[in-house]
Design an enzyme around this catalytic site. Structure first.
Site, PDB file in Angstrom:
ATOM      1  CB  CYS A 154       2.478  -5.459  -1.230  1.00  0.00           C
ATOM      2  SG  CYS A 154       3.572  -4.125  -0.681  1.00  0.00           S
ATOM      3  CG  HIS A 298       1.129  -1.614  -3.001  1.00  0.00           C
ATOM      4  ND1 HIS A 298       1.053  -2.470  -1.931  1.00  0.00           N
ATOM      5  CD2 HIS A 298       0.269  -2.122  -3.937  1.00  0.00           C
ATOM      6  CE1 HIS A 298       0.183  -3.439  -2.204  1.00  0.00           C
ATOM      7  NE2 HIS A 298      -0.296  -3.261  -3.412  1.00  0.00           N
ATOM      8  CG  ASN A 318      -2.950  -3.747  -5.946  1.00  0.00           C
ATOM      9  OD1 ASN A 318      -2.279  -4.288  -5.075  1.00  0.00           O
ATOM     10  ND2 ASN A 318      -3.697  -2.683  -5.707  1.00  0.00           N
TER      11      ASN A 318
END
Length: 358
Positions: A154, A298, A318
């Site tokens: 990520c 994240h 995201n």
């Protein structure tokens, strides 16, 4: 006499929080004075001299103090984490971030060069063929078209998406389809360009578009796997500041979360990614996500910071892709969301930024 080295972890964490709060207070004061200096009804040589002194000497000095407070808050936080890990090794509480996506990674290894053949799949295969042509228009480069799958990268995808959002032409200029079907991606090592040539096949567990097909991000991800060591495992965990440096060649910054006014200014200057706080079970002193929609530990892409419903809000994306992502605990980790300043501060703790390539 036995000398003991160490620290009170809770006290270090608390001191770091105090530094962040002090930086926010100082930033608010600086903005207020900026407004007063600009709007006060005062004209003449003395007024001009004062305003120049403020803008050229005093305001930059305050900005330098702000940066020092935020940088040292980060140092305190990292030292608290290191001390907690040391305590765990000596029989204290166990801290484990390794299972979380993008939990961190060592970027100091054999990186920054092209390598012959394919990178090692490291269990993330099989290979998936890349179509002869990959869309590179603005719609295809929209960060919402990134769909992270089985790799914990990520940090890389948030950096990549943030750059594509800020300057899609930069991405197009740094991807070349060759006559033999391979792709050459230009990355950077210490500011110098490095050309990475990859075969037209990508890892099945790697990033795809929302339809599950290989995309421009799949090519970049494979190039990054070669760049950082020659294996997909080499990009499993890291920080978006490292992604920004390798993608753009510019010098990134990494600070605490600050406030939304500061975040808006940074977004105007270039790509921005965010790091979330940890899962509740990991860090015992309140440094954890509070919103069940947010993925702990994240990285997210900052899309917009603007006034909505009478207050400043941030829109984050995201890298998991659009829509809701149902978890085993019943929570939905959403693909994008608008957050108030309170929600932002409750869930994010790190800002990664880099100057625009435009």
């Amino acid at each position: 006499m036995r000398t003991m080295f160490g620290a009170d972890v809770e006290a270090l964490a608390g001191l770091g929080s105090s530094f962040v709060e002090s930086a926010e207070t100082l930033e608010t004061a600086r903005r207020q004075v900026d407004g007063i200096v600009a709007t006060t009804g005062w004209v003449g040589p003395d007024a001009e001299e004062f305003r120049q002194d403020w803008s050229r000497r005093l305001a930059p000095a305050l900005a330098s103090c702000l940066g020092a407070l935020r940088d040292n808050a980060e140092v305190l936080r990292r030292n608290a984490e290191d001390q907690a890990r040391t305590s765990a090794a000596d029989g204290g509480s166990v801290l484990d971030r390794g299972g979380e996506p993008g939990a961190g990674g060592d970027r100091s290894g054999d990186g920054g060069k092209d390598r012959p053949g394919n990178p090692d799949l490291s269990g993330h295969g099989p290979w998936v063929d890349v179509p002869p042509t990959i869309p590179l228009d603005d719609a295809a480069l929209d960060p919402n078209m990134i769909n992270q799958q089985g790799l914990g990268d990520c940090w890389l995808l948030a950096g990549l998406g943030a750059v594509a959002r800020d300057d899609p032409q930069f991405i197009r200029d740094h991807m070349q389809l060759n006559a033999d079907g391979t792709w050459t991606v230009t990355m950077y090592k210490d500011g110098d360009p490095v050309e990475i040539t990859v075969e037209p096949e990508v890892a099945q567990d790697g990033v795809m578009d929302p339809s599950g097909n290989p995309s421009w991000a799949s090519i970049y991800e494979k190039a990054a796997a070669e760049y950082w060591g020659g294996s997909y495992e080499d990009i499993d965990g890291g920080y978006s500041s490292d992604a920004f440096a390798a993608i753009t060649g510019a010098t990134p910054s990494k600070t605490g979360e600050g406030n939304l006014s500061d975040l808006k200014d940074r977004l105007a200057d270039g790509p921005v990614a965010l790091g979330t706080e940890d899962e509740p079970s990991w860090w015992p002193f309140g440094d954890e996500v509070d919103d069940s929609r947010v993925v702990p530990n994240h990285a997210y892409i900052v899309d917009k910071v603007e006034e909505r419903d009478g207050e400043l809000k941030v829109h984050v994306i995201n890298p998991w892709g659009p829509g809701a992502h149902l978890q085993d605990d019943g929570s939905d980790k959403v693909g994008d969301m608008w957050l108030t300043e309170k929600q932002y501060k409750e869930n994010f703790d790190t800002v990664y930024a880099v100057p625009s390539t435009r």
